[in-house]
Design an enzyme around this catalytic site. Structure first.
Site, PDB file in Angstrom:
ATOM      1  N   GLY A 270      -3.465  42.041  37.864  1.00 41.63           N
ATOM      2  CA  GLY A 270      -2.430  42.829  37.012  1.00 41.63           C
ATOM      3  C   GLY A 270      -2.473  44.332  37.377  1.00 41.63           C
ATOM      4  O   GLY A 270      -2.196  44.761  36.525  1.00 41.63           O
ATOM      5  N   SER A 271      -2.790  44.774  38.452  1.00 41.76           N
ATOM      6  CA  SER A 271      -2.849  46.118  38.546  1.00 41.76           C
ATOM      7  C   SER A 271      -1.528  46.887  38.490  1.00 41.76           C
ATOM      8  O   SER A 271      -1.569  47.949  37.716  1.00 41.76           O
ATOM      9  CB  SER A 271      -3.597  46.632  40.055  1.00 41.76           C
ATOM     10  OG  SER A 271      -2.504  46.501  40.926  1.00 41.76           O
TER      11      SER A 271
ATOM     12  N   HIS B 180       7.711  43.427  45.520  1.00 42.23           N
ATOM     13  CA  HIS B 180       7.236  42.656  46.822  1.00 42.23           C
ATOM     14  C   HIS B 180       6.821  43.774  47.813  1.00 42.23           C
ATOM     15  O   HIS B 180       7.288  44.834  48.113  1.00 42.23           O
ATOM     16  CB  HIS B 180       8.685  41.980  47.587  1.00 42.23           C
ATOM     17  CG  HIS B 180       8.510  41.196  48.485  1.00 42.23           C
ATOM     18  ND1 HIS B 180       7.772  40.167  48.611  1.00 42.23           N
ATOM     19  CD2 HIS B 180       8.687  41.689  50.044  1.00 42.23           C
ATOM     20  CE1 HIS B 180       7.640  39.606  49.813  1.00 42.23           C
ATOM     21  NE2 HIS B 180       8.241  40.478  50.740  1.00 42.23           N
TER      22      HIS B 180
ATOM     23  N   GLU C  34      17.757  33.398  45.036  1.00 43.94           N
ATOM     24  CA  GLU C  34      17.225  33.413  46.317  1.00 43.94           C
ATOM     25  C   GLU C  34      16.004  34.413  46.371  1.00 43.94           C
ATOM     26  O   GLU C  34      16.010  35.491  45.985  1.00 43.94           O
ATOM     27  CB  GLU C  34      18.401  34.016  47.288  1.00 43.94           C
ATOM     28  CG  GLU C  34      18.008  34.009  48.925  1.00 43.94           C
ATOM     29  CD  GLU C  34      18.767  34.686  49.694  1.00 43.94           C
ATOM     30  OE1 GLU C  34      19.906  35.068  49.407  1.00 43.94           O
ATOM     31  OE2 GLU C  34      18.638  34.654  50.992  1.00 43.94           O
ATOM     32  N   LEU C  35      14.947  33.903  46.915  1.00 39.53           N
ATOM     33  CA  LEU C  35      13.765  34.522  46.895  1.00 39.53           C
ATOM     34  C   LEU C  35      13.711  35.679  47.592  1.00 39.53           C
ATOM     35  O   LEU C  35      14.131  35.869  48.826  1.00 39.53           O
ATOM     36  CB  LEU C  35      12.662  33.590  47.673  1.00 39.53           C
ATOM     37  CG  LEU C  35      11.188  34.043  47.700  1.00 39.53           C
ATOM     38  CD1 LEU C  35      10.521  33.840  46.173  1.00 39.53           C
ATOM     39  CD2 LEU C  35      10.276  33.081  48.466  1.00 39.53           C
TER      40      LEU C  35
ATOM     41  N   GLU D  37       2.930  51.171  45.107  1.00 36.09           N
ATOM     42  CA  GLU D  37       3.590  50.221  44.009  1.00 36.09           C
ATOM     43  C   GLU D  37       3.222  50.697  42.805  1.00 36.09           C
ATOM     44  O   GLU D  37       4.073  50.610  42.000  1.00 36.09           O
ATOM     45  CB  GLU D  37       2.821  48.844  44.327  1.00 36.09           C
ATOM     46  CG  GLU D  37       3.109  48.082  45.570  1.00 36.09           C
ATOM     47  CD  GLU D  37       2.613  46.881  45.557  1.00 36.09           C
ATOM     48  OE1 GLU D  37       2.282  45.801  44.606  1.00 36.09           O
ATOM     49  OE2 GLU D  37       2.213  46.110  46.467  1.00 36.09           O
TER      50      GLU D  37
HETATM   51  C1  GRF Z   1      -0.433  42.844  45.531  1.00 38.12           C
HETATM   52  O1  GRF Z   1      -0.729  42.154  46.648  1.00 38.12           O
HETATM   53  C2  GRF Z   1       0.733  43.529  45.246  1.00 38.12           C
HETATM   54  O2  GRF Z   1       1.075  43.970  46.699  1.00 38.12           O
HETATM   55  C3  GRF Z   1       1.698  42.158  44.799  1.00 38.12           C
HETATM   56  O3  GRF Z   1       1.000  41.268  44.011  1.00 38.12           O
HETATM   57  C4  GRF Z   1      -0.383  41.722  44.471  1.00 38.12           C
HETATM   58  C5  GRF Z   1      -1.324  41.550  43.264  1.00 38.12           C
HETATM   59  O4  GRF Z   1      -0.628  42.758  42.673  1.00 38.12           O
HETATM   60  N1  GRF Z   1       2.861  43.018  44.192  1.00 38.12           N
HETATM   61  P1  GRF Z   1      -1.471  43.159  41.042  1.00 38.12           P
HETATM   62  O5  GRF Z   1      -2.591  44.022  41.291  1.00 38.12           O
HETATM   63  O6  GRF Z   1      -1.757  41.790  40.445  1.00 38.12           O
HETATM   64  O7  GRF Z   1      -0.357  43.712  40.319  1.00 38.12           O
END
Ligand code: GRF
Length: 194
Positions: free
Chosen positions: A11-12, A108, A142-143, A173
Site C-alpha cells: 500500500g505505498s 498501472h 477492459e483491463l 507513482e
Molecule cells: C507496485 O508494483 C506498483 O508499481 C503497482 O502496484 C505495486 C504495489 O504498489 N502500482 P503499492 O506499494 O501496494 O502501492
C-alpha cells in the site's frame, strides 16, 4: 469528495494518497480495503486513522461475483464518491466496474497503452525501451485500458533489472497518483504529465 482505496499488498501508493489528502484536504479518505487480510497496507491505513477492511478473495474460490459482493459491503457502507485502485491485484468484473464507472481510478506501472497486464518492467527492458513509467487511468471494463489521466516517465538505465526499474517507477507513482487525484476530485480531467 469521499475516497475509498483498494490495495492488495504494502500500500505505498495508498499511503501517499492518504497523506496528501490529510495534509491538503482536497478529498477525504473514508476506507482502505484489501483482498488479502495479510496486506501490510491495512496496518498503515489504521495508523493513519483510516478505517481498513479485509475481504479474503481466497474464501470465495473461483466465485468472483461472490467475492465482489462481500467487498461491496464495507465499500458501499463508506459511501465513497471516488474509488482508487492502488496496487490492487484482482481483476474486477464488468458488473463491479459499472457500479463505479466514471469515478474509479487505477495506477498501472507502465506507459499505457504499452504493456497492459503483468511484468511490465521486465517487458520494457526486454524490448530495449529507452523509457518506462506509470499511468493513472479511469477504470473501464477492459483491463488497463480506460482514459489516461496522468503519466510519469523514467529513463531505463544500462544494467537495469526489473527490480531497479520498478523502484525508480514507484517513486514517480508516489508523485503522480496524488497529483491526479487532486485534479480529479476537483472535476478536472486534464492529464498530469510528469
Ligand atoms: C507496485 O508494483 C506498483 O508499481 C503497482 O502496484 C505495486 C504495489 O504498489 N502500482 P503499492 O506499494 O501496494 O502501492
Amino acid at each position: 469528495k469521499r475516497v475509498a482505496i483498494l490495495i492488495s499488498g504494502g500500500g505505498s501508493n495508498m499511503v501517499r494518497l492518504v497523506e496528501t489528502m490529510q495534509a491538503e484536504g482536497y478529498a477525504a479518505p473514508v476506507l482502505v480495503a484489501s483482498n488479502d487480510p495479510a496486506a501490510g497496507g491495512l496496518a498503515k491505513a489504521r495508523a493513519l486513522g483510516v478505517a481498513a477492511a479485509a475481504v479474503d478473495h481466497r474464501a470465495f474460490g473461483k466465485d468472483r461475483a461472490a467475492f465482489e459482493a462481500a467487498l461491496l459491503e464495507p465499500l458501499l457502507a463508506a459511501e465513497p464518491d471516488i474509488l482508487c485502485l492502488a496496487g490492487f491485484m484482482r481483476v474486477l468484473t464488468p458488473d463491479f466496474v459499472r457500479r463505479f464507472e466514471g469515478r474509479m481510478l487505477n495506477i498501472h506501472p507502465s506507459l499505457l497503452p504499452k504493456y497492459p497486464g503483468l511484468h511490465t518492467h521486465a517487458r520494457a527492458i526486454a524490448a530495449g525501451d529507452a523509457e518506462a513509467g506509470c499511468t493513472v487511468h479511469e477504470v473501464t471494463a477492459e483491463l488497463d485500458a480506460g482514459p489516461i489521466l496522468g503519466q510519469g516517465r523514467v529513463p531505463i538505465e544500462p544494467g537495469d533489472d526489473a527490480d531497479r526499474l520498478a523502484a525508480r517507477v514507484l517513486n514517480v507513482e508516489h508523485r503522480l497518483y496524488p497529483a491526479v487525484l487532486r485534479r480529479y476530485a476537483a472535476g478536472d480531467r486534464t492529464p498530469v504529465l510528469l
